[in-house]
Design a protein around this motif. Structure first.
Motif, PDB file in Angstrom:
ATOM      1  N   ALA A  79       0.844  -1.207   0.000  1.00 56.79           N
ATOM      2  CA  ALA A  79       0.000   0.000   0.000  1.00 56.79           C
ATOM      3  C   ALA A  79       0.873   1.249   0.000  1.00 56.79           C
ATOM      4  CB  ALA A  79      -0.928  -0.009   1.212  1.00 56.79           C
ATOM      5  N   GLY A  80       1.974   1.216   0.751  1.00 62.20           N
ATOM      6  CA  GLY A  80       2.876   2.365   0.830  1.00 62.20           C
ATOM      7  C   GLY A  80       3.531   2.648  -0.507  1.00 62.20           C
ATOM      8  N   MET A  81       3.965   1.607  -1.193  1.00 59.90           N
ATOM      9  CA  MET A  81       4.618   1.811  -2.487  1.00 59.90           C
ATOM     10  C   MET A  81       3.602   2.217  -3.544  1.00 59.90           C
ATOM     11  SD  MET A  81       7.650  -0.999  -2.460  1.00 59.90           S
ATOM     12  CE  MET A  81       8.508  -0.274  -3.835  1.00 59.90           C
ATOM     13  N   ASN A  82       2.418   1.607  -3.471  1.00 60.85           N
ATOM     14  CA  ASN A  82       1.373   1.976  -4.434  1.00 60.85           C
ATOM     15  C   ASN A  82       0.968   3.436  -4.281  1.00 60.85           C
ATOM     16  OD1 ASN A  82       1.086  -0.346  -5.950  1.00 60.85           O
ATOM     17  ND2 ASN A  82      -0.351  -1.270  -4.519  1.00 60.85           N
ATOM     18  N   GLN A  83       0.983   3.904  -3.038  1.00 55.86           N
ATOM     19  CA  GLN A  83       0.634   5.303  -2.776  1.00 55.86           C
ATOM     20  C   GLN A  83       1.621   6.227  -3.489  1.00 55.86           C
ATOM     21  OE1 GLN A  83       1.255   6.964   1.242  1.00 55.86           O
ATOM     22  NE2 GLN A  83      -0.940   6.637   1.470  1.00 55.86           N
ATOM     23  N   GLN A  84       2.884   5.794  -3.519  1.00 51.58           N
ATOM     24  CA  GLN A  84       3.885   6.627  -4.188  1.00 51.58           C
ATOM     25  C   GLN A  84       3.776   6.540  -5.702  1.00 51.58           C
ATOM     26  OE1 GLN A  84       7.800   6.820  -2.403  1.00 51.58           O
ATOM     27  NE2 GLN A  84       6.990   5.794  -0.599  1.00 51.58           N
TER      28      GLN A  84
ATOM     29  N   VAL B 112      -5.282   7.067  -5.800  1.00 50.93           N
ATOM     30  CA  VAL B 112      -6.007   5.845  -5.436  1.00 50.93           C
ATOM     31  C   VAL B 112      -5.690   5.478  -3.990  1.00 50.93           C
ATOM     32  CG1 VAL B 112      -6.279   3.388  -5.987  1.00 50.93           C
ATOM     33  CG2 VAL B 112      -5.942   5.035  -7.826  1.00 50.93           C
ATOM     34  N   GLU B 113      -6.732   5.270  -3.184  1.00 52.06           N
ATOM     35  CA  GLU B 113      -6.545   4.892  -1.772  1.00 52.06           C
ATOM     36  C   GLU B 113      -6.713   3.384  -1.607  1.00 52.06           C
ATOM     37  OE1 GLU B 113      -5.563   6.746   0.646  1.00 52.06           O
ATOM     38  OE2 GLU B 113      -5.716   8.635  -0.434  1.00 52.06           O
ATOM     39  N   THR B 114      -5.890   2.791  -0.752  1.00 55.77           N
ATOM     40  CA  THR B 114      -6.066   1.370  -0.435  1.00 55.77           C
ATOM     41  C   THR B 114      -6.869   1.261   0.851  1.00 55.77           C
ATOM     42  OG1 THR B 114      -3.912   0.902  -1.410  1.00 55.77           O
ATOM     43  CG2 THR B 114      -4.873  -0.822  -0.051  1.00 55.77           C
ATOM     44  N   VAL B 115      -7.900   0.435   0.823  1.00 57.64           N
ATOM     45  CA  VAL B 115      -8.767   0.255   1.982  1.00 57.64           C
ATOM     46  C   VAL B 115      -8.696  -1.211   2.406  1.00 57.64           C
ATOM     47  CG1 VAL B 115     -11.179   0.289   2.732  1.00 57.64           C
ATOM     48  CG2 VAL B 115     -10.321   2.097   1.264  1.00 57.64           C
ATOM     49  N   PHE B 116      -8.489  -1.420   3.705  1.00 54.09           N
ATOM     50  CA  PHE B 116      -8.391  -2.799   4.207  1.00 54.09           C
ATOM     51  C   PHE B 116      -9.666  -3.200   4.917  1.00 54.09           C
ATOM     52  CE2 PHE B 116      -4.036  -1.272   3.945  1.00 54.09           C
ATOM     53  CZ  PHE B 116      -3.496  -2.263   3.160  1.00 54.09           C
TER      54      PHE B 116
END
Ligand code: ADP
Length: 164
Positions: free
Chosen positions: A103-108, A113-117
């Protein structure tokens, strides 16, 4: 319209996955379930079998759900589908580290786009496709972990492996 993608291998789709789909569908107007080709995991089911299985098992939920395959960066897939959310299920501590990093790398890679768990229903949290397959290969009963039709399909694969 809020669109979320839920990516995974779904080899096979379990009651844990279905719980995430049901819960995630409440957060979005449309969910796009992305079935990865993932040859490195040498799946039990072909991509077409997994697509058909996921489609069949989620149609009954009555939500706006599309099932498609993808073989690209998750963020590119999300953009292509006009999604603003990525839905992921979290099981235990074991999932956390990998998901946190991804999620951290995807955010960069893509900050739009937000990752929701999400957590599955409590009883379904420990279910993992990998263990379902292992239990079935050793002759254990998997009916608590998958739907009856998925169970039958796993048993056909197990029988075919025994014969080969
Ligand atoms: P697996 O890890 O079982 O091979 P996938 O790669 O298909 O499954 O997983 C797709 C997504 O569903 C991942 O976010 C994974 O953490 C989540 N997931 C799978 N099983 C469960 C479960 N029992 N509870 C919560 N999330 C789950």
């Amino acid at each position: 319209m809020r669109i979320g993608v839920y990516p995974g291998t779904f080899d096979p789709i379990t009651l844990g996955h279905l719980s995430i789909v049901r819960r995630g569908a409440k957060l979005v107007d449309r969910m796009v379930i992305g079935v990865t080709t993932n040859p490195s995991k040498s799946p039990m089911f072909t991509l077409d079998e997994r697509l058909a299985m996921v489609e069949r098992e989620t149609v009954a939920l009555g939500a706006d759900i599309r099932v498609v395959s993808f073989n690209s960066l998750l963020m590119d897939f999300a953009d292509r589908e006009h999604a603003t959310l990525i839905l992921r299920g979290l099981r235990a501590v074991a999932d956390f580290e990998y998901e946190y990093q991804m999620a951290g790398m995807n955010q960069q890679l893509n900050d739009r786009v937000e990752t929701v768990f999400l957590m599955a229903d409590a009883a379904l949290q420990p279910i993992a496709s990998k263990l379902v397959k292992e239990i079935a290969l050793f002759g254990g009963d998997i009916h608590r972990f998958v739907t009856p039709r998925v169970r039958d399909e796993v048993l056909v694969k197990v029988a075919a492996r025994r014969e080969s």
